[in-house]
Scaffold this motif. Structure first.
Motif, PDB file in Angstrom:
ATOM      1  N   MET A  17       0.835  -1.194   0.000  1.00 43.68           N
ATOM      2  CA  MET A  17       0.000   0.000   0.000  1.00 43.68           C
ATOM      3  C   MET A  17       0.868   1.241   0.000  1.00 43.68           C
ATOM      4  N   GLN A  18       0.332   2.283  -0.605  1.00 45.81           N
ATOM      5  CA  GLN A  18       1.034   3.554  -0.618  1.00 45.81           C
ATOM      6  C   GLN A  18       0.654   4.379   0.622  1.00 45.81           C
ATOM      7  N   ARG A  19       1.469   5.392   0.867  1.00 50.19           N
ATOM      8  CA  ARG A  19       1.236   6.314   1.971  1.00 50.19           C
ATOM      9  C   ARG A  19       0.857   7.663   1.370  1.00 50.19           C
ATOM     10  N   ILE A  20      -0.179   8.296   1.914  1.00 47.36           N
ATOM     11  CA  ILE A  20      -0.624   9.603   1.418  1.00 47.36           C
ATOM     12  C   ILE A  20      -0.467  10.651   2.500  1.00 47.36           C
ATOM     13  N   GLU A  21      -0.137  11.840   2.062  1.00 45.67           N
ATOM     14  CA  GLU A  21      -0.051  13.014   2.921  1.00 45.67           C
ATOM     15  C   GLU A  21      -0.849  14.126   2.267  1.00 45.67           C
ATOM     16  N   PHE A  22      -1.720  14.737   3.017  1.00 50.93           N
ATOM     17  CA  PHE A  22      -2.414  15.930   2.542  1.00 50.93           C
ATOM     18  C   PHE A  22      -1.776  17.121   3.243  1.00 50.93           C
ATOM     19  N   PHE A  23      -1.663  18.228   2.531  1.00 53.08           N
ATOM     20  CA  PHE A  23      -1.118  19.436   3.145  1.00 53.08           C
ATOM     21  C   PHE A  23      -1.798  20.647   2.527  1.00 53.08           C
ATOM     22  N   GLN A  45       2.463  22.585 -14.416  1.00 53.43           N
ATOM     23  CA  GLN A  45       1.215  22.491 -15.177  1.00 53.43           C
ATOM     24  C   GLN A  45      -0.003  22.361 -14.253  1.00 53.43           C
ATOM     25  N   HIS A  46       0.211  21.876 -13.043  1.00 53.54           N
ATOM     26  CA  HIS A  46      -0.871  21.699 -12.077  1.00 53.54           C
ATOM     27  C   HIS A  46      -0.556  22.449 -10.792  1.00 53.54           C
ATOM     28  N   ASP A  47      -1.596  22.690 -10.032  1.00 52.85           N
ATOM     29  CA  ASP A  47      -1.446  23.223  -8.684  1.00 52.85           C
ATOM     30  C   ASP A  47      -2.518  22.568  -7.830  1.00 52.85           C
ATOM     31  N   GLY A  48      -2.478  22.849  -6.542  1.00 49.45           N
ATOM     32  CA  GLY A  48      -3.484  22.295  -5.648  1.00 49.45           C
ATOM     33  C   GLY A  48      -4.851  22.921  -5.891  1.00 49.45           C
ATOM     34  N   LEU A  49      -5.837  22.353  -5.261  1.00 51.86           N
ATOM     35  CA  LEU A  49      -7.207  22.868  -5.347  1.00 51.86           C
ATOM     36  C   LEU A  49      -7.441  23.849  -4.204  1.00 51.86           C
ATOM     37  N   LEU A  50      -8.113  24.947  -4.501  1.00 53.77           N
ATOM     38  CA  LEU A  50      -8.390  25.959  -3.478  1.00 53.77           C
ATOM     39  C   LEU A  50      -9.302  25.397  -2.391  1.00 53.77           C
ATOM     40  N   ALA A  92     -14.658  23.247  -0.350  1.00 47.35           N
ATOM     41  CA  ALA A  92     -15.499  23.381   0.840  1.00 47.35           C
ATOM     42  C   ALA A  92     -15.423  22.179   1.774  1.00 47.35           C
ATOM     43  N   ASP A  93     -15.760  20.992   1.330  1.00 49.52           N
ATOM     44  CA  ASP A  93     -15.753  19.807   2.184  1.00 49.52           C
ATOM     45  C   ASP A  93     -14.714  18.824   1.657  1.00 49.52           C
ATOM     46  N   ALA A  94     -13.476  19.009   2.109  1.00 42.75           N
ATOM     47  CA  ALA A  94     -12.373  18.172   1.616  1.00 42.75           C
ATOM     48  C   ALA A  94     -12.601  16.705   1.950  1.00 42.75           C
ATOM     49  N   GLY A  95     -13.220  16.426   3.095  1.00 41.79           N
ATOM     50  CA  GLY A  95     -13.497  15.034   3.464  1.00 41.79           C
ATOM     51  C   GLY A  95     -14.330  14.330   2.416  1.00 41.79           C
ATOM     52  N   ARG A  96     -15.392  14.952   1.995  1.00 40.59           N
ATOM     53  CA  ARG A  96     -16.235  14.356   0.950  1.00 40.59           C
ATOM     54  C   ARG A  96     -15.502  14.338  -0.392  1.00 40.59           C
ATOM     55  N   HIS A  97     -14.861  15.442  -0.723  1.00 40.14           N
ATOM     56  CA  HIS A  97     -14.191  15.564  -2.022  1.00 40.14           C
ATOM     57  C   HIS A  97     -13.165  14.451  -2.229  1.00 40.14           C
ATOM     58  N   PHE A  98     -12.231  14.321  -1.288  1.00 40.50           N
ATOM     59  CA  PHE A  98     -11.149  13.360  -1.454  1.00 40.50           C
ATOM     60  C   PHE A  98     -11.549  11.930  -1.090  1.00 40.50           C
ATOM     61  N   GLY A 114     -14.149  10.827  -2.850  1.00 42.04           N
ATOM     62  CA  GLY A 114     -14.842  10.500  -4.085  1.00 42.04           C
ATOM     63  C   GLY A 114     -16.267  10.981  -4.197  1.00 42.04           C
ATOM     64  N   ALA A 115     -16.669  11.898  -3.315  1.00 46.82           N
ATOM     65  CA  ALA A 115     -18.017  12.469  -3.386  1.00 46.82           C
ATOM     66  C   ALA A 115     -17.916  13.990  -3.469  1.00 46.82           C
ATOM     67  N   PRO A 116     -17.341  14.487  -4.564  1.00 45.41           N
ATOM     68  CA  PRO A 116     -17.138  15.940  -4.669  1.00 45.41           C
ATOM     69  C   PRO A 116     -18.441  16.694  -4.865  1.00 45.41           C
ATOM     70  N   ALA A 117     -18.381  17.994  -4.642  1.00 44.92           N
ATOM     71  CA  ALA A 117     -19.522  18.863  -4.920  1.00 44.92           C
ATOM     72  C   ALA A 117     -19.861  18.735  -6.404  1.00 44.92           C
ATOM     73  N   PRO A 118     -21.113  18.975  -6.778  1.00 44.20           N
ATOM     74  CA  PRO A 118     -21.518  18.807  -8.185  1.00 44.20           C
ATOM     75  C   PRO A 118     -20.638  19.539  -9.195  1.00 44.20           C
ATOM     76  N   ALA A 119     -20.129  20.699  -8.845  1.00 40.95           N
ATOM     77  CA  ALA A 119     -19.284  21.446  -9.788  1.00 40.95           C
ATOM     78  C   ALA A 119     -18.001  20.691 -10.137  1.00 40.95           C
TER      79      ALA A 119
END
Length: 169
Positions: free
Chosen positions: A1-7, A60-65, A70-76, A78-83
């Motif tokens: 398994m891989q290890r993930i870090e959010f910052f 070419q990429h940057d992080g998401l604002l 708004a709700d990073a828990g849901r977003h990451f 796999g349940a992102p806001a409709p937009a």
């Protein structure tokens, strides 16, 4: 398994809005994306010097604002806001464009959950359909460790991505 870090890190010294960054096994996701797209870009344009090419690939990429998702828990998970959702692929953007508009050049992935794991697979750049699935992942994370990292992102004072010396950001 891989290890993930959010910052989280500020957009710039002059703009303190926070971006979500990600490291997989200690490597910035933007580096993984650069490695996955290097040969694809070369097929489209070989007119850059090696230093210019590397700068382009890394930036070419940057992080998401933070305030946009708004709700990073849901977003990451796999349940992102409709937009942010793409109902045709079931994918979620995990990186945005370096111009500040996430939808301009997003890196999208399918996030799959089980009780024990979170998997990121099928990475794609939606504006380069001919590229197909990018050679990244799949990345499989322990769900408990993933959710802990997501709930407790490291707060940085600047963007940690190191670009080649002498290349302005």
């Amino acid at each position: 398994m891989q290890r993930i870090e959010f910052f989280n890190y500020p957009v710039s010294e002059r703009q303190p809005d926070l971006l979500w960054g990600i490291r997989i096994d200690g490597t910035d996701l933007r580096v993984h994306a650069a490695d996955a797209t290097r040969e694809l870009w070369r097929q489209e344009s070989a007119e850059r010097s090696p230093a210019e090419e590397e700068r382009f690939l890394l930036l070419q990429h940057d992080g998401l604002l933070d305030w946009e998702i708004a709700d990073a828990g849901r977003h990451f998970l796999g349940a992102p806001a409709p937009a942010f959702a793409d109902p045709t692929t079931g994918s979620t953007p995990v990186l945005g464009c370096s111009c500040g508009l996430w939808g301009c050049w997003p890196l999208r992935t399918v996030i799959t959950l089980t009780p024990e794991t979170v998997t990121w697979s099928s990475f794609r750049q939606p504006f380069r359909k001919k590229w197909g699935e990018l050679p990244m992942g799949p990345y499989v994370f322990d769900r408990t460790a993933y959710e802990t990292a997501l709930a407790e992102p490291v707060r940085l004072t600047e963007d940690p991505l190191v670009v080649p010396a002498g290349t302005p950001r």
